[in-house]
Design a protein around this motif. Structure first.
Motif, PDB file in Angstrom:
ATOM      1  N   HIS A 161      -1.975  -1.296 -10.470  1.00 58.02           N
ATOM      2  CA  HIS A 161      -2.361  -0.274  -9.488  1.00 58.02           C
ATOM      3  C   HIS A 161      -3.865  -0.347  -9.268  1.00 58.02           C
ATOM      4  O   HIS A 161      -4.635  -0.409 -10.225  1.00 58.02           O
ATOM      5  N   SER A 207       0.864  -1.191   0.000  1.00 54.04           N
ATOM      6  CA  SER A 207       0.000   0.000   0.000  1.00 54.04           C
ATOM      7  C   SER A 207       0.889   1.225   0.000  1.00 54.04           C
ATOM      8  O   SER A 207       1.866   1.317   0.756  1.00 54.04           O
ATOM      9  N   GLU A 235      -6.881   1.634  -7.002  1.00 51.08           N
ATOM     10  CA  GLU A 235      -7.261   2.722  -6.100  1.00 51.08           C
ATOM     11  C   GLU A 235      -8.259   2.202  -5.082  1.00 51.08           C
ATOM     12  O   GLU A 235      -9.250   1.564  -5.434  1.00 51.08           O
ATOM     13  N   GLY A 238     -10.138   4.044  -3.233  1.00 50.27           N
ATOM     14  CA  GLY A 238     -11.359   4.842  -3.287  1.00 50.27           C
ATOM     15  C   GLY A 238     -11.793   5.394  -1.929  1.00 50.27           C
ATOM     16  O   GLY A 238     -12.988   5.585  -1.694  1.00 50.27           O
ATOM     17  N   ARG A 239     -10.823   5.637  -1.039  1.00 51.31           N
ATOM     18  CA  ARG A 239     -11.166   6.170   0.283  1.00 51.31           C
ATOM     19  C   ARG A 239     -11.146   7.694   0.253  1.00 51.31           C
ATOM     20  O   ARG A 239     -10.195   8.314  -0.230  1.00 51.31           O
ATOM     21  N   LYS A 240     -12.190   8.276   0.757  1.00 50.97           N
ATOM     22  CA  LYS A 240     -12.274   9.743   0.823  1.00 50.97           C
ATOM     23  C   LYS A 240     -12.013  10.260   2.223  1.00 50.97           C
ATOM     24  O   LYS A 240     -11.823  11.453   2.424  1.00 50.97           O
ATOM     25  N   ASP A 249      -4.296   5.592  -0.281  1.00 49.50           N
ATOM     26  CA  ASP A 249      -5.370   5.246  -1.213  1.00 49.50           C
ATOM     27  C   ASP A 249      -4.882   4.435  -2.418  1.00 49.50           C
ATOM     28  O   ASP A 249      -5.628   4.264  -3.359  1.00 49.50           O
ATOM     29  N   THR A 250      -3.645   3.931  -2.407  1.00 52.35           N
ATOM     30  CA  THR A 250      -3.132   3.217  -3.575  1.00 52.35           C
ATOM     31  C   THR A 250      -2.640   1.828  -3.154  1.00 52.35           C
ATOM     32  O   THR A 250      -1.925   1.691  -2.154  1.00 52.35           O
TER      33      THR A 250
END
Length: 973
Positions: free
Chosen positions: A89, A70, A91, A93-95, A74-75
Motif C-alpha cells: 500500500h 488506485s 499513500e 499524500g493528496r490533500k 489517495d491509496t
C-alpha cells in the motif's frame, strides 16, 4: 489481505466458455476415430479475484505480472502476482480533491505514472515507496503514454512519448534514481514534439505506440477520436540519445498519413497483439465510432505500417447510440469489447460474436479492461470487484474457420498436430481442386488423406485423368511404410502399366511426338526416382515381366541399369549379339563377377577388346578366375588366340606383380607352346632361387622336357640345384652352358671339381679336342694337369701338353713375383706407419686463455677439455653430451658403463706412490682409473664431433626429434 489473489472458480452464472464452431465430439473421418474422452477446456474462462476493496476502485493497470490499482483518491495498491500474499500500500499524500484520471505502467512493470484530474502527474517506481510528482509535466492532462520498449529498463524509461488531452505529443524521460532532498528530479526532460489535429482543431491523443523495425526505422502510431496517424522515419546513427525528435521533425511541414472515420464515441482505444514478450506487435485493433479497425502490422513495408486492414462493425446492440464500448483488448484471433454490463468477444477472422459474458449487477458497472502481454491474461474490473480471463488454446479451432474460407494453407498450419483435422482439411482441399479442374493438385492432396483408395482411383478414372491418377499413385507409393510390401507391389505395377499403355498409345503418332517424349521422360523419372527406388527394387521382377509383355526393350534395359541389374543388361546384349555394347556395360560398371560370368562368351567374339577391358580393370579382377575362359579360348591353337591369352598373363605378371602359382604355370605353358625364346627369358627373369620363383619347378621341368626346350630344362635343373643333371644335359647342347653350370656350387669345391672333370672327360673323349681340354684346365683352378691326363688316350704325346705345361710354369713364376712385390710393399707401409706414429707423439696444440668451448661458448680453461688437431676445443662434459646421441645403442651402453665405473673408482692421492704389489692387486680387482679414462677417451674423443664421421652420419637426421615435434610445433603457435 493474505489471500488477496487466491483464485476460485465462480458459479456457472459467472463463467464464460468460448468454443466457436467446435462440437463436443470430433468429426468422424475415414481412417480416424476421434472421440472426445474429456471435457473440452474453454478458450476464455472468467475467474473473480477473491478480493473486496476497502474503497472503490478508480483505475487498474497490469504489466509484467505487476498489478497496480488506485483505491479512492489517495491509496495505491501494488501487487506482485508472483508473490500474491505480499501486497504493498502506498499513500499518494493528496490533500486536495484531485482524482486519479488514468494510470500507465510500462512493459517492465517498473515505472508507474498516475495522471490526476488536476493536470498533475505522479511517478512511482516498483523498487521504491516514494510518490514523486513530475514538476515539468504539471499543467498537462495526460491521456496516453508510448513506452520505449527498445531502451526502457527497470531504472530508466528511455525516451518515451506522452499524449495529452490538448492534442500535444511530448517527449520525456524518467529515471528511478533518488538523490535525496536536493537530488535530481525523476523527469529528466519534457519537451513538445507535435500536435494532432482533427477538423475542429487539436484533439486529445487517445493512444500512442512506438516501435522500431528490424531495418532501424522508427514507427509511431497515434490516435485521436476519429483519426489514426502514422509517423515513419529512419533514425540517424546514434539516434538513441536524441529520442523521437528526428522522427517527428520530418512531418513539420506536412501532416502524417492517417485513417479517418466520421462517427465518434468521444474517445478511442488502440489494442495490440504481441506474440512474445519484448517482440514487435503483430496485429492491432482500433476501437472508434464506426466499429473496430483490425489489421496486421508489417514493419517491412516502406509507406505504411498497417496492412490487411478491415473494419468490423459493432455487434447488434453495441455502438455510439446504444451501448458504447468502454475498452478493447486483442488476442491472437479475437478482440474483446468491454461494455457496462458484459464482455463480448468477436472473432477477427469472421467478425462473428463468439462470446457474450454478462456480469451480475451486484458488482456494479464495468469500468475498464486491460491485458498483461507477458502472461496473456485479461483483467476487467468494476468499482467493487476484479475479474481475470484465462486464454487457453485459442487456436484450437481456427483451422475450421480457415477451412470455411478456403484458405487451406493456414488451415493446415493450425491443425498440423491434429491428424484427424488435418485429414479433413486435405480432403476438402482435394475436393475443391477437383471441382476447379486442378487435377494434379487434387491428386497430391488426396494422396495425403485417409480417404478410401478405391474411391479416389475410380474418381480419376471416371474423369479420364490418367496423369492425375499416376500422380496420386506415386504419392501414395512414397508414403508407404517398409512393411507394406504388397501395397507397394500393387502401386508400382499399376503405375508401370499406366505409363506403358500411354506410351504404346502415343507411339507412332507423329502429331503426339512431343507428348510422347514428355510421357517417356516422366516414366523414366518415375523409374529413376530415389523415393521409389526401394519399392521398384522389390517389384523389379513383375516390372520386367510387364516391360517384356509390352515389348519395350528400350525401357527394359533402362530399368535394369537403374536397378543396377547389369547382369540382365549384359545378357540382353549378348543374346542380340551386341557384344561390344555388352562389354561397354561391363567396362562402365566394373563389376568383377559380371566379368567372370560373361568373359567365356565375349572372348570368342571380341578377344582383343575384352583383354583390353581386363587390363583396364587391373587388380580388381582375379586372374585365376579368368584362366578357364582363356584355356577354352586358346585350345584352338591359333596364333591370335594364344597371343591374347599371353598378353593378359604377361600383364598380370609384369605389371600387377601376380605371385599366384596357377598364373605363372599357365604363362609357362603358353610360352612353351608358342614362344620358346620368351620362355627362357621368363625363367631367367624369375631368378635362380627355388624359394623366390612363383611357378611349379617340377611342372616347368616336365613341360620343357615335353616340348624339347633343353636350355630351359637346364635352367630349371639349376634352380632345383641338380647341378650334375644340369651339366649332363648342358653338354648335349653347349659346352659353355655346361661350364656355367659347373661354376654354380661355389661352396662345394669337391662338387665343382667333379663337374669340371665331367666337362673335361666329355671334351677329351667325345670331342677329342686337346686344346679345349687345356682351356677347361685353365678355366677351373681346382683342376690340375694330372687330373686331366687320365682322360687322354695312350697314343697322345707330350708335345700336346708342352704349351700347357709352359703356361702353367709361367703362371707359377708370375704368382711368386707378385707375392714378393706385395711383401715389399707391406714392409714399406709398416715403416711409414712407424714413422708417422713417431711424429704424432711429438705433436701438440696451444690453448689461449681467451679460447672458448665450441659448444657452450664458455671459457675453455674453466673445466677439463679436449683439443683436436682440427682446432676444435670442447669441455669434456660438452663433448660427451654432443657425442652421445650419435653413438649406436651398444656404444651408448658402453659409455654409461665406463662413466659408472669411473665414478666408482677411487681417485689417487696427490704425491703418493704405488708399489708393484698394490698395482698388481688393483689390476686383479679390475681396470684402473687410468685405463677407464683411456677407454672413455677412445670412445668419446676418437675424432672431432664436428669434423669426423659422426657429423657425416647425422646429415639425414632431422633438426627436431620426431618424438618432440608436436611439442615443438605447439610452442611456436
Amino acid at each position: 489481505m493474505a489471500s488477496i489473489l487466491d483464485e476460485y472458480e465462480d458459479s456457472l452464472s459467472r463463467s464464460a466458455v468460448l468454443q466457436p464452431g467446435c462440437p463436443s465430439v470430433g468429426i468422424p473421418h475415414s481412417g480416424y476415430v476421434n472421440a472426445q474422452l474429456e471435457k473440452e477446456v474453454p478458450i476464455f474462462t472468467k475467474q473473480r479475484i477473491d478480493f473486496t476493496p476497502s474503497e472503490r476502485i478508480t483505475s487498474l493497470v497490469v504489466s509484467c505480472n505487476q498489478l497496480c490499482m488506485s483505491l479512492g483518491k489517495d491509496t495505491l495498491l501494488r501487487i506482485d502476482l508472483g508473490k500474491a500474499n505480499e501486497p504493498n500500500h502506498v499513500e499518494l499524500g493528496r490533500k486536495d480533491d484531485a482524482k486519479v484520471h488514468k494510470m500507465f505502467l510500462d512493459h517492465t512493470g517498473s515505472h508507474l505514472l498516475i495522471a490526476l484530474s488536476s493536470t498533475e502527474v505522479l511517478y512511482v517506481n516498483r523498487n521504491g515507496q516514494k510518490v514523486r510528482p513530475l514538476a515539468r509535466w504539471k499543467g498537462q492532462l495526460v491521456e496516453s503514454v508510448g513506452w520505449n520498449k527498445a531502451l526502457g529498463t527497470e531504472s530508466s524509461t528511455g525516451p518515451i512519448l506522452v499524449g495529452t488531452a490538448q492534442g500535444q505529443i511530448f517527449e520525456a524521460e524518467l529515471s528511478a534514481s533518488e538523490g535525496g532532498l536536493f537530488g535530481p528530479a525523476p523527469d529528466l526532460y519534457f519537451r513538445p514534439l507535435y500536435v494532432l489535429n482533427e477538423e475542429g482543431g487539436p484533439a486529445p491523443v487517445c493512444a500512442l505506440e512506438a516501435e522500431r523495425g528490424p531495418d532501424g526505422r522508427g514507427f509511431v502510431i497515434a490516435t485521436t477520436r476519429q483519426r489514426l496517424f502514422q509517423f515513419i522515419g529512419r533514425a540517424a546513427e546514434g539516434a538513441e540519445v536524441q529520442g523521437f525528435s528526428g522522427l517527428f521533425a520530418a512531418y513539420a511541414d506536412h501532416p502524417p498519413p492517417f485513417r479517418e472515420f466520421p462517427s465518434s464515441l468521444g474517445y478511442s482505444e488502440l489494442a495490440f497483439y504481441t506474440p512474445k514478450l519484448r517482440s514487435a506487435p503483430r496485429a492491432f485493433a482500433w476501437m472508434m465510432g464506426d466499429g473496430v479497425l483490425y489489421g496486421a502490422l508489417d514493419c517491412g513495408r516502406p509507406d505504411s505500417l498497417l496492412s490487411e486492414e478491415r473494419v468490423w462493425e459493432y455487434p447488434e446492440g453495441v455502438g455510439p447510440g446504444a451501448s458504447p464500448p468502454l475498452a478493447i483488448v486483442l488476442t491472437q484471433f479475437h478482440f474483446l469489447l468491454l461494455l457496462a454490463d458484459r464482455v463480448e468477444a468477436v472473432c477477427t477472422l469472421t467478425g462473428q460474436v463468439v462470446l457474450r459474458d454478462h456480469f451480475l449487477e451486484k458488482f456494479g458497472p464495468l469500468r475498464h479492461m486491460v491485458k498483461d502481454s507477458s502472461t496473456g491474461h485479461l483483467w476487467a474490473y468494476t468499482e467493487r470487484a476484479v475479474f481475470r480471463y484465462h486464454v487457453q488454446r485459442e487456436a484450437r479451432d481456427v483451422w475450421r474457420t480457415y477451412l470455411d474460407m478456403n484458405r487451406f494453407d493456414l488451415a493446415k498450419e493450425y491443425c498440423r498436430e491434429r491428424p484427424d483435422c488435418l485429414d479433413t482439411v486435405l480432403a476438402r482441399e482435394a475436393e475443391f481442386c477437383f471441382r476447379q479442374r486442378r487435377y494434379l493438385e487434387s491428386a497430391r492432396c488426396y494422396a495425403l488423406t485417409q480417404s478410401y483408395f478405391e474411391e479416389i482411383a475410380l474418381k480419376f478414372l471416371e474423369a479420364r485423368q490418367e496423369e492425375a491418377l499416376a500422380e496420386f499413385l506415386q504419392r501414395k507409393l512414397a508414403g508407404l511404410k517398409p512393411a507394406e510390401r504388397t501395397q507397394a507391389t500393387l502401386l508400382t505395377t499399376w503405375l508401370t502399366e499406366l505409363y506403358l499403355s500411354r506410351l504404346g498409345a502415343l507411339q507412332g503418332d507423329p502429331e503426339a511426338l512431343s507428348f510422347y517424349r514428355e510421357t517417356r521422360e516422366r516414366f523414366r523419372s518415375f523409374l529413376s526416382s530415389p523415393r521409389h527406388k526401394e519399392w521398384l527394387f522389390a517389384s523389379r521382377a513383375s516390372i520386367h515381366e510387364l516391360l517384356a509383355s509390352h515389348g519395350d526393350t528400350e525401357h527394359m534395359v533402362y530399368f535394369a541399369v537403374i536397378m543396377q541389374d547389369y547382369e540382365r543388361v549384359v545378357a540382353y546384349h549378348c543374346q542380340h549379339e551386341a557384344y561390344e555394347e555388352a562389354l561397354a556395360v561391363l567396362a562402365r560398371h566394373r563389376d568383377p563377377q559380371l566379368f567372370y560370368k560373361f568373359s567365356p562368351i565375349l572372348i570368342r567374339h571380341i578377344p582383343r577388346q575384352l583383354v583390353d577391358a581386363w587390363i583396364e580393370m587391373g587388380s580388381r579382377l582375379d586372374a585365376r578366375q579368368l584362366i578357364p575362359a582363356l584355356v577354352n579360348y586358346s585350345q584352338g591353337g591359333e596364333a591370335q588366340q594364344v597371343s591374347q591369352a599371353t598378353r593378359y598373363m604377361e600383364f598380370c605378371v609384369n605389371v600387377l606383380g601376380e605371385t599366384e602359382q596357377a598364373i605363372h604355370n599357365y604363362l609357362l605353358s603358353l610360352y612353351a607352346r608358342s614362344q620358346p625364346a620368351s620362355l627362357l627369358a621368363y625363367l631367367e627373369q624369375a631368378g635362380a632361387s627355388p624359394h623366390r620363383v612363383h611357378y611349379d619347378l617340377k611342372y616347368a621341368l616336365r613341360l620343357c622336357a615335353e616340348h624339347g626346350h633343353h636350355r630351359a630344362c637346364v635352367h630349371v635343373y639349376k634352380v632345383l640345384e641338380l647341378y650334375e643333371e644340369a651339366v649332363d644335359l648342358a653338354l648335349q647342347v653347349d659346352v659353355d652352358l655346361a661350364k656355367q653350370c659347373a661354376d654354380l656350387p661355389e661352396d662345394d669345391e669337391e662338387l665343382r671339381k667333379k663337374l669340371w672333370l665331367k666337362i673335361a672327360r666329355h671334351v677329351v673323349q667325345e670331342e677329342e679336342d686337346v686344346q679345349t681340354a687345356m682351356a677347361c684346365l685353365a678355366s677351373c683352378p681346382l683342376l690340375k694337369i694330372e687330373d686331366v691326363l687320365p682322360f687322354f688316350p695312350d697314343f697322345v704325346t707330350i708335345d700336346h701338353f708342352k704349351e700347357a705345361i709352359c703356361s702353367s710354369l709361367k703362371a707359377y713364376n708370375h704368382h711368386i713375383q707378385e707375392l714378393q712385390r706385395e711383401m715389399e710393399e707391406a714392409t714399406a707401409s709398416a715403416q711409414r706407419i712407424r714413422r708417422d706414429l713417431q711424429e704424432l707423439r711429438g705433436r701438440y696444440g696451444t690453448v689461449e686463455p681467451q679460447d672458448k668451448c665450441a659448444t657452450c661458448d664458455f671459457p675453455l680453461l674453466n673445466r677439463p677439455f679436449y683439443l683436436f688437431l682440427c682446432g676444435h676445443m670442447f669441455h669434456a662434459d660438452c663433448l660427451l653430451q654432443a657425442v652421445r646421441p650419435g653413438l649406436p645403442a651398444y656404444k651408448q651402453a658402453r659409455l654409461e658403463e665406463l662413466q659408472r665405473k669411473l665414478g666408482a673408482a677411487p681417485a689417487p692421492a696427490k704425491g703418493s706412490t704405488r708399489t708393484k704389489e698394490a698395482e698388481a692387486g688393483a689390476a686383479a680387482a679390475g681396470p684402473s682409473r687410468e685405463q677407464l679414462k683411456a677407454d672413455l677417451d677412445e670412445l668419446v674423443a676418437a675424432e672431432c664431433v664436428y669434423c669426423g664421421e659422426l657429423m657425416i652420419r647425422s646429415i639425414d637426421r632431422p633438426f627436431i626429434d620426431p618424438q618432440r615435434y608436436e611439442e615443438e610445433h605447439l610452442s611456436w603457435l
